[in-house]
Design a protein around this motif. Structure first.
Motif, PDB file in Angstrom:
ATOM      1  N   THR A 643       0.807  -1.220   0.000  1.00 20.15           N
ATOM      2  CA  THR A 643       0.000   0.000   0.000  1.00 20.15           C
ATOM      3  C   THR A 643       0.842   1.273   0.000  1.00 20.15           C
ATOM      4  O   THR A 643       0.322   2.345  -0.323  1.00 20.15           O
ATOM      5  CB  THR A 643      -0.925   0.016   1.231  1.00 20.15           C
ATOM      6  OG1 THR A 643      -0.145  -0.139   2.425  1.00 20.15           O
ATOM      7  CG2 THR A 643      -1.964  -1.099   1.145  1.00 20.15           C
ATOM      8  N   ASP A 646       3.904   3.007  -5.287  1.00 23.60           N
ATOM      9  CA  ASP A 646       3.131   3.454  -6.451  1.00 23.60           C
ATOM     10  C   ASP A 646       2.450   2.280  -7.144  1.00 23.60           C
ATOM     11  O   ASP A 646       1.305   2.399  -7.591  1.00 23.60           O
ATOM     12  CB  ASP A 646       4.046   4.169  -7.450  1.00 23.60           C
ATOM     13  CG  ASP A 646       4.377   5.597  -7.032  1.00 23.60           C
ATOM     14  OD1 ASP A 646       3.742   6.095  -6.079  1.00 23.60           O
ATOM     15  OD2 ASP A 646       5.257   6.209  -7.657  1.00 23.60           O
ATOM     16  N   THR A 649      -0.549   1.193  -5.115  1.00 22.77           N
ATOM     17  CA  THR A 649      -1.633   2.173  -5.283  1.00 22.77           C
ATOM     18  C   THR A 649      -2.270   2.030  -6.663  1.00 22.77           C
ATOM     19  O   THR A 649      -3.502   2.095  -6.798  1.00 22.77           O
ATOM     20  CB  THR A 649      -1.098   3.599  -5.093  1.00 22.77           C
ATOM     21  OG1 THR A 649      -0.492   3.703  -3.802  1.00 22.77           O
ATOM     22  CG2 THR A 649      -2.202   4.627  -5.230  1.00 22.77           C
ATOM     23  N   VAL A 653      -6.194   1.310  -7.600  1.00 27.63           N
ATOM     24  CA  VAL A 653      -6.974   2.193  -8.466  1.00 27.63           C
ATOM     25  C   VAL A 653      -7.593   1.401  -9.612  1.00 27.63           C
ATOM     26  O   VAL A 653      -8.780   1.558  -9.940  1.00 27.63           O
ATOM     27  CB  VAL A 653      -6.086   3.332  -9.004  1.00 27.63           C
ATOM     28  CG1 VAL A 653      -6.791   4.086 -10.124  1.00 27.63           C
ATOM     29  CG2 VAL A 653      -5.704   4.282  -7.875  1.00 27.63           C
ATOM     30  N   ALA A 687      -6.257   2.397  -1.699  1.00 24.10           N
ATOM     31  CA  ALA A 687      -5.511   3.377  -2.488  1.00 24.10           C
ATOM     32  C   ALA A 687      -5.116   4.599  -1.669  1.00 24.10           C
ATOM     33  O   ALA A 687      -4.060   5.205  -1.911  1.00 24.10           O
ATOM     34  CB  ALA A 687      -6.337   3.804  -3.698  1.00 24.10           C
ATOM     35  N   VAL A 688      -5.933   4.963  -0.685  1.00 19.15           N
ATOM     36  CA  VAL A 688      -5.641   6.168   0.095  1.00 19.15           C
ATOM     37  C   VAL A 688      -5.077   5.841   1.470  1.00 19.15           C
ATOM     38  O   VAL A 688      -4.757   6.754   2.251  1.00 19.15           O
ATOM     39  CB  VAL A 688      -6.917   7.031   0.251  1.00 19.15           C
ATOM     40  CG1 VAL A 688      -7.464   7.423  -1.117  1.00 19.15           C
ATOM     41  CG2 VAL A 688      -7.996   6.305   1.056  1.00 19.15           C
ATOM     42  N   ARG A 691      -1.076   6.788   1.620  1.00 18.20           N
ATOM     43  CA  ARG A 691      -0.504   7.759   0.685  1.00 18.20           C
ATOM     44  C   ARG A 691      -1.124   9.130   0.893  1.00 18.20           C
ATOM     45  O   ARG A 691      -2.254   9.261   1.367  1.00 18.20           O
ATOM     46  CB  ARG A 691      -0.764   7.352  -0.782  1.00 18.20           C
ATOM     47  CG  ARG A 691      -0.461   5.919  -1.150  1.00 18.20           C
ATOM     48  CD  ARG A 691       0.997   5.513  -0.900  1.00 18.20           C
ATOM     49  NE  ARG A 691       1.995   6.303  -1.565  1.00 18.20           N
ATOM     50  CZ  ARG A 691       2.390   6.121  -2.835  1.00 18.20           C
ATOM     51  NH1 ARG A 691       1.825   5.180  -3.578  1.00 18.20           N
ATOM     52  NH2 ARG A 691       3.342   6.865  -3.366  1.00 18.20           N
ATOM     53  N   GLU A 695      -0.075  12.071  -3.925  1.00 24.08           N
ATOM     54  CA  GLU A 695       0.534  10.835  -4.429  1.00 24.08           C
ATOM     55  C   GLU A 695      -0.506   9.895  -5.043  1.00 24.08           C
ATOM     56  O   GLU A 695      -0.292   9.316  -6.112  1.00 24.08           O
ATOM     57  CB  GLU A 695       1.270  10.113  -3.308  1.00 24.08           C
ATOM     58  CG  GLU A 695       2.529  10.811  -2.827  1.00 24.08           C
ATOM     59  CD  GLU A 695       3.083  10.166  -1.558  1.00 24.08           C
ATOM     60  OE1 GLU A 695       4.314  10.155  -1.416  1.00 24.08           O
ATOM     61  OE2 GLU A 695       2.297   9.667  -0.727  1.00 24.08           O
ATOM     62  N   THR A 696      -1.637   9.756  -4.363  1.00 25.38           N
ATOM     63  CA  THR A 696      -2.666   8.849  -4.861  1.00 25.38           C
ATOM     64  C   THR A 696      -3.230   9.335  -6.184  1.00 25.38           C
ATOM     65  O   THR A 696      -3.380   8.557  -7.135  1.00 25.38           O
ATOM     66  CB  THR A 696      -3.805   8.713  -3.841  1.00 25.38           C
ATOM     67  OG1 THR A 696      -3.271   8.235  -2.606  1.00 25.38           O
ATOM     68  CG2 THR A 696      -4.871   7.743  -4.338  1.00 25.38           C
ATOM     69  N   LEU A 717     -12.204   9.385  -5.621  1.00 23.78           N
ATOM     70  CA  LEU A 717     -11.019   9.688  -4.825  1.00 23.78           C
ATOM     71  C   LEU A 717     -11.117  11.088  -4.226  1.00 23.78           C
ATOM     72  O   LEU A 717     -10.805  11.294  -3.040  1.00 23.78           O
ATOM     73  CB  LEU A 717      -9.760   9.551  -5.679  1.00 23.78           C
ATOM     74  CG  LEU A 717      -9.246   8.135  -5.921  1.00 23.78           C
ATOM     75  CD1 LEU A 717      -8.131   8.132  -6.952  1.00 23.78           C
ATOM     76  CD2 LEU A 717      -8.751   7.501  -4.617  1.00 23.78           C
TER      77      LEU A 717
END
Length: 753
Positions: A643, A646, A649, A653, A687-688, A691, A695-696, A717
């Motif tokens: 997590t 990149d 993430t 996504v 995803a969050v 980060r 960044e996300t 998001l």
């Protein structure tokens, strides 16, 4: 199925070809020797060409003219002195370009396989899977039997006798590429104007005989003319309801301009089958739906057939995106089909014919036909001129994008009337003379044989050009990416164009590697240079935005997996730079160095192993999972276990976006994978989780499906950032800025194309 396989229709039931196999007068005039250079051009000074030194005199009563030699030939080669019982069948297709005495160029592809007869003798029959179009036919073979390619380095002709120096390029079947082995040789043959008949030939034809010395082996050569064109291909067209396939268009001439005629003028004969005209209508299509439509209905030819064939889908449009056509190049077989969109509207611009302004592309037959010819050109591995490293001029020829053709138009000579329905000479020569692996649909990746993509034969020097596009000195283009990476790590490049002047400046807003306005160049540790592009090819209108003084626009490009495969797949130093096409100018960045090293920890090793999986790479490249269960398992592992990275993430996504909507089979009206709100939310949270908002969103915009600026995950998001207490207003505003840049496609270009 509405259509019938075109080569199963009796020849008398179809329109006869406009060009006869044997010209009305196939006999040559009694002339002196004509000499041609490497590019096929007639030489004014015969002594400059070695092939002019031959003392061989013609020995036939009725020599064949150059016009009669022009076309496709079935080539048979028999090594001199080889016993028939030990023989293999060495045969192939030879193309002789000699429609006039101003140009002679010869090329051929040779295949080697076991003899067709049990006693070892070569059979006097056509190759099993040859393509027949009317009475013409084209020898076509199994890819695995491919052996070598040759092309002429110069030629001479005198009264039916042709002699040429050739270069042989040997195919390495293990590497699926041309190897280092190549040699120079010669081919000599003579041809009589007297037609011959054979039981296995569909009509009387011409026969030539001679010798070839290639790779140190001397062959007896025999060839039969098969067609007055150089290559043949099947095309199946499927059409969505309330749309139409435009086979021909009026161009204010006595005869309509037809799709098949545009290609036959180049030397490619098409057999077109409109098979399905009732694909269920759907206003907006996603990438996954388009790919499913292209891949789910190939009816005219059995899948195992070696015949050259392409599929074209006439659909509605990409989801709220000005895309005119698209081709997938992410899985084998590569370059097998393209989609052409009926619904996008032409600009309301003075350079557009008044009757076409604001009309749907499909409602303007001439523009629609040009786009169809252009998209099929991609199936034959042709580039947009602005992206072609051979410096093909940008202008009005077929492979130019619509925006560039509009750029060449004016109120007095508007689009689509201004468009040239001819291929630039570089493109035409590639269609006719490049080796089969480069041109044949469904074989090699898009881009193979261009520059350093593969080790295929480079084009002759006469097929490179100087492009007159000055560099911009007003704007600045910058690249930002990590200084060190390891194989399998997701590398995102920030591409920024800045206006440091005191005046507003219009710039191309498509800062991606999908539309060919931005080119990224990579020099790998072995000094090979490649130009990675997305595995999905988009043809779009040029979109521009105006940058105020001091303003900048940034796009994010993922380089994990592209049409070149994995970018940073081995340790060593890499160098990257970028070029941005501004229409009448080119903007180039400074070079940036990146060092790739081996994974330095167990976690990095695990991440590298997952990241170098092709299913994962393809999913990241297209921003969607599709229905690849194996890739889903690996993406889930990345999303849950990495997590803070990149790549982790990006996996979250992609999965969240994929589960935000159904995956539909539009043709069959069924859902292949249901949307799942809970699963989409689960991956959104991952995803969050570890980060920052910036960044996300930076990762999300780099891996969102190409063309889908309104992908569901993006706004979700932003909503999640707003709802979480740990993000302050400034952080969320940074993320909004990233999304604003990503969605900046404000104006269809008017003045700078």
């Amino acid at each position: 199925m509405n259509g019938v396989p075109i080569d199963a229709i009796p020849s008398e039931g179809r329109e006869r070809p406009s060009r006869p196999l044997i010209p009305e007068n196939p006999t040559a005039d009694r002339t002196g020797r004509l000499v041609y250079d490497e590019g096929g051009a007639r030489s004014a000074r015969p002594e400059e060409c070695e092939c002019a030194s031959s003392n061989t005199d013609p020995s036939i009563d009725r020599p064949c003219s150059l016009e009669a030699l022009d076309g496709s030939w079935y080539l048979r080669l028999s090594p001199v002195g080889e016993a028939s019982s030990d023989a293999t069948t060495t045969h192939g297709a030879m193309r002789v370009e000699s429609r006039t005495d101003d140009r002679v160029r010869i090329s051929g592809d040779v295949y080697v396989e076991a003899p067709a007869c049990e006693d070892g003798r070569a059979s006097n029959t056509r190759p099993d899977d040859s393509l027949t179009i009317g009475d013409n036919w084209y020898p076509q073979f199994e890819n695995s039997k491919y052996s070598w390619y040759f092309r002429s380095l110069g030629a001479s002709y005198r009264e039916g006798l042709v002699r040429c120096d050739v270069r042989q390029y040997v195919w390495d079947p293990d590497a699926e590429d041309f190897g280092e082995e190549r040699s120079d040789g010669s081919v000599e043959f003579e041809c009589s104007a007297e037609p011959v008949t054979r039981s296995w030939l569909p009509q009387p034809t011409l026969r030539l005989t001679g010798t070839a010395t290639v790779g140190g082996t001397e062959f007896d050569l025999t060839a039969y003319k098969t067609a007055p064109y150089y290559r043949g291909c099947l095309l199946e067209v499927d059409v969505m309801e309330e749309r139409a396939w435009v086979e021909s268009a009026d161009r204010n001439t006595r005869q309509p301009l037809r799709f098949r005629d545009v290609y036959s003028d180049t030397g490619i004969e098409f057999a077109v089958t409109v098979d399905e005209t009732s694909v269920p209508k759907e206003r907006d299509l996603t990438l996954t739906e388009i790919r499913e439509l292209l891949g789910s209905h190939h009816s005219t030819v059995p899948p195992e057939s070696n015949k050259w064939r392409l599929w074209l889908l006439v659909g509605s449009e990409m989801k709220r995106y000005s895309t005119l056509g698209i081709m997938f190049d992410d899985t084998e077989p590569y370059r097998e089909g393209v989609a052409l969109f009926f619904d996008p509207e032409l600009p309301d611009d003075r350079r557009i014919r008044e009757s076409a302004r604001g009309k749907k592309l499909g409602e303007t037959p001439l523009a629609f036909l040009r786009t169809a010819v252009h998209e099929i050109g991609h199936g034959f591995n042709l580039y947009h001129p602005k992206a072609d490293e051979h410096e093909v001029p940008v202008g009005k020829t077929i492979m130019n994008q619509t925006s560039d053709v509009i750029g060449a138009a004016s109120a007095a000579n508007p689009f689509p009337d201004v468009a040239s329905f001819a291929f630039h000479d570089h493109n035409r020569t590639s269609l006719v003379h490049s080796p089969d692996p480069q041109v044949k649909p469904r074989w090699k990746r898009f881009g193979y044989g261009h520059g350093d993509v593969g080790s295929g034969p480079a084009p002759p020097s006469d097929l490179t050009y100087d492009r007159d596009a000055p560099e911009s000195e007003e704007l600045v283009l910058d690249l930002n990416l990590p200084e060190t990476v390891f194989p399998g790590e997701l590398v995102i490049v920030d591409v920024t164009v800045e206006n440091p002047t005191d005046e507003p400046r219009d710039v191309t807003s498509a800062l991606n590697i999908t539309e060919d306005y931005l080119s990224l160049h990579v020099r790998s540790p072995d000094r090979t240079r490649t130009t990675p592009r997305n595995v999905v090819r988009f043809c779009t209108d040029r979109q521009t935005t105006s940058l105020s003084p001091g303003e900048r626009l940034t796009g994010r490009v993922q380089l994990l997996y592209t049409n070149q495969g994995f970018t940073f797949d081995r340790p060593g130093p890499y160098t990257l730079w970028a070029e941005l096409d501004l229409g009448d100018r080119t903007l180039r960045s400074a070079s940036t160095d990146v060092l790739t090293h081996s994974p330095l920890s167990e976690d990095h090793l695990d991440l590298s192993t997952l990241g170098l999986n092709e299913g994962v790479g393809r999913s990241i490249a297209v921003g969607d999972l599709g229905v690849d269960a194996g890739a889903e398992d690996r993406l889930r592992s990345l999303a849950e276990d990495f997590t803070t990275t990149d790549l982790g993430t990006a996996a979250s996504v992609v999965l969240s976006n994929a589960y935000s909507r159904d995956v539909r089979d539009v043709r069959r009206g069924r859902v292949l994978r249901d949307s799942d709100r809970d699963t989409a939310s689960y991956f959104l949270e991952l995803a969050v989780q570890d980060r920052s908002a910036f960044e996300t969103m930076r990762v999300a915009t780099a891996v969102t499906p190409p063309g889908e600026t309104d992908a569901p995950v993006l706004d979700k998001l932003i909503d999640r950032f707003d709802a979480l207490d740990r993000y302050d207003a400034a952080e969320v505003e940074d993320a909004r800025d990233v999304l604003t840049d990503f969605r900046t496609r404000r104006d269809t270009e008017t003045d700078d194309a």
